[in-house]
Design a protein around this motif. Structure first.
Motif, short mmCIF file in Angstrom:
data_model
loop_
_atom_site.label_atom_id
_atom_site.label_comp_id
_atom_site.label_asym_id
_atom_site.label_seq_id
_atom_site.Cartn_x
_atom_site.Cartn_y
_atom_site.Cartn_z
N ASP A 352 45.99 41.90 31.81
CA ASP A 352 44.97 41.03 31.92
C ASP A 352 44.93 40.09 30.81
O ASP A 352 44.11 39.04 31.04
CB ASP A 352 43.60 41.93 31.85
CG ASP A 352 43.73 42.99 30.77
OD1 ASP A 352 43.91 42.27 29.45
OD2 ASP A 352 43.38 44.04 30.95
N GLN A 353 45.70 40.09 29.70
CA GLN A 353 45.69 39.15 28.72
C GLN A 353 46.07 37.82 29.12
O GLN A 353 45.94 36.69 28.83
CB GLN A 353 46.23 39.45 27.58
CG GLN A 353 45.51 40.75 26.72
CD GLN A 353 46.38 41.35 25.79
OE1 GLN A 353 47.29 41.70 25.91
NE2 GLN A 353 46.00 41.50 24.58
N LEU A 354 47.15 37.74 30.31
CA LEU A 354 47.71 36.90 30.84
C LEU A 354 46.87 35.99 31.76
O LEU A 354 47.17 34.80 31.93
CB LEU A 354 49.05 37.06 31.74
CG LEU A 354 50.20 37.85 31.00
CD1 LEU A 354 51.33 37.91 31.92
CD2 LEU A 354 50.55 36.89 29.70
N SER A 355 45.81 36.75 32.43
CA SER A 355 44.92 35.90 33.42
C SER A 355 43.57 35.37 32.72
O SER A 355 42.88 34.69 33.65
CB SER A 355 44.69 36.85 34.55
OG SER A 355 44.55 38.26 34.32
N PHE A 356 42.97 35.81 31.81
CA PHE A 356 41.81 35.68 31.05
C PHE A 356 41.64 34.30 30.86
O PHE A 356 40.76 33.60 31.55
CB PHE A 356 41.71 36.52 29.80
CG PHE A 356 40.43 35.89 29.16
CD1 PHE A 356 39.26 36.65 29.35
CD2 PHE A 356 40.42 35.03 28.02
CE1 PHE A 356 37.91 36.34 28.69
CE2 PHE A 356 38.92 34.77 27.49
CZ PHE A 356 37.98 35.36 28.12
#
Length: 402
Positions: A352-356
């Motif tokens: 999820d750190q890639l899409s935040f």
């Protein structure tokens, strides 16, 4: 003896590297049993800094805090019906955790803000995260929530510390699990049933989720992380914490410090090392966090859709969060952001750190958030890594969740 230790270290790392390279490899340090000092380094201490908390949580009058008004998005609803598969006419498998057949153009439309919106968000009537009647009755009374989730046998329950009497009465401490993990907890944890038919482990109310849509643990964990507003729709504020963290700060003081004091509605920590999602993507590939082709495909899409690498010219201090804690007021816009963030997790990777940063970029200046210093994040928690070894050391015996 040294030779035996080297062989055991190589086996623990699951790597064909030579024994000499294993000694000096920091990549294997988390799973290896070889002493750190023999590798030539010692773990770096986590940099902490003092957090300017209010002095006394008992003195905070939360009832006088004004909720953030919903000025832009005033109505948000969710697509609740599964759409038929156009190829065979049957009900489709539940993409977006059961959110229907999400076509590409619908994804683009969901980023266009309107007064009233209807979006895919996690699950539908026929699939998703079901609860028992007792648990549904319990969460209806939860306006202030501290939530976490355990969906794999590596994790154990950690009890928060420094929680005031006031916060114990005000907050619901919810630990979301699946049914297999609940069975394991009953065997290896102290789980008690309360007078209302709910299950408790210390301060946590254990809530098993039924009909989880994914076979992949990490994606199911994202349901508990990003869709609190759907699982607990009456919640006004929530603090989500990773199950590997021990919260060492009072939750009411956290809300006052990160939301109420300066009028924020969404707060998350800066990442400790990266500012650009492209940097984080490369690091994730090096550490083999997920499939390299899928990470590459996600980055190519984001690049083609106009997300530039982070620079000091951007309006935000970073595109990459440390997403082990999410502090939010459940406004319509924040709920929409959480839905869209989850949709990206479903569509691409559970990292999820890639899409935040991408979702924040697509919503533009309408979505404002407070990204606080990483050293404060370190001061909020004690870290306990997910590990088979830790689990075995605590409980002994074999792990069987079948």
């Amino acid at each position: 003896m040294i030779r035996i230790a080297l062989y055991s270290d190589t086996w623990a790392c699951q790597s064909p590297l030579s024994c000499f390279s294993v000694i000096w490899s920091s990549r294997c340090s988390k799973t290896s049993n070889f002493p750190d000092m023999m590798r030539g380094y010692a773990p770096k201490p986590r940099k902490r800094c003092p957090i300017p908390f209010a002095k006394d949580p008992e003195g905070l009058v939360h009832s006088k805090v004004r909720r953030t008004p919903d000025r832009l998005v005033k109505g948000l609803s969710y697509i609740m019906e599964d759409e038929p598969d156009v190829n065979n006419g049957s009900q489709s498998l539940p993409p977006f955790g059961g959110g229907g057949q999400k076509r590409w153009f619908e994804r683009g439309e969901s980023f266009k803000l309107n007064t009233t919106m209807k979006v895919h968000c996690g699950f539908t009537r026929s699939s998703g995260a079901g609860m028992t009647i007792a648990d549904m009755r319990y969460v209806k009374g939860c306006k202030y929530v501290v939530a976490s989730g355990i969906f794999n046998p590596y994790s154990i329950i950690h009890q928060p510390t420094n929680v005031s009497v006031h916060s114990r009465k005000l907050f619901c401490f919810v630990m979301l699990v699946d049914e297999k993990i609940l069975s394991l907890m009953k065997y290896r944890e102290t789980v008690e049933e309360d007078i209302h038919g709910g299950l408790r482990a210390g301060i946590w109310r254990l809530i098993p989720l039924k009909h989880l849509p994914y076979n992949e643990t990490r994606r199911n964990e994202e349901i508990s992380k990003l869709l609190i507003h759907r699982l607990i729709p009456q919640a006004q504020y929530s603090i989500w914490v990773s199950s590997k963290m021990v919260l060492v700060a009072d939750p009411l003081l956290i809300l006052e410090r990160y939301l109420w004091r300066e009028g924020h509605s969404f707060a998350i920590s800066q990442h400790g090392y990266h500012h650009s999602i492209y940097e984080e993507a490369n690091a994730s590939k090096r550490r083999k966090k997920y499939s390299r082709p899928r990470i590459d495909a996600q980055m190519k899409v984001y690049q083609s859709e106009g997300l530039e690498p982070w620079s000091t010219k951007k309006r935000v201090i970073s595109d990459v969060p440390e997403a082990s804690i999410i502090i939010r007021e459940h406004t319509m816009l924040n709920n929409l952001f959480s839905c869209l963030w989850f949709n990206e997790v479903h569509l691409f990777t559970p990292l999820d750190q890639l899409s935040f940063g991408y979702v924040a970029h697509r919503l533009g200046e309408a979505f404002k958030y407070f990204m606080f210093p990483f050293c404060e994040f370190n001061s909020l928690f004690e870290l306990h890594s997910h590990s088979w070894d830790r689990f075995e050391m605590r409980f002994g015996g074999e792990i069987n969740v079948a």
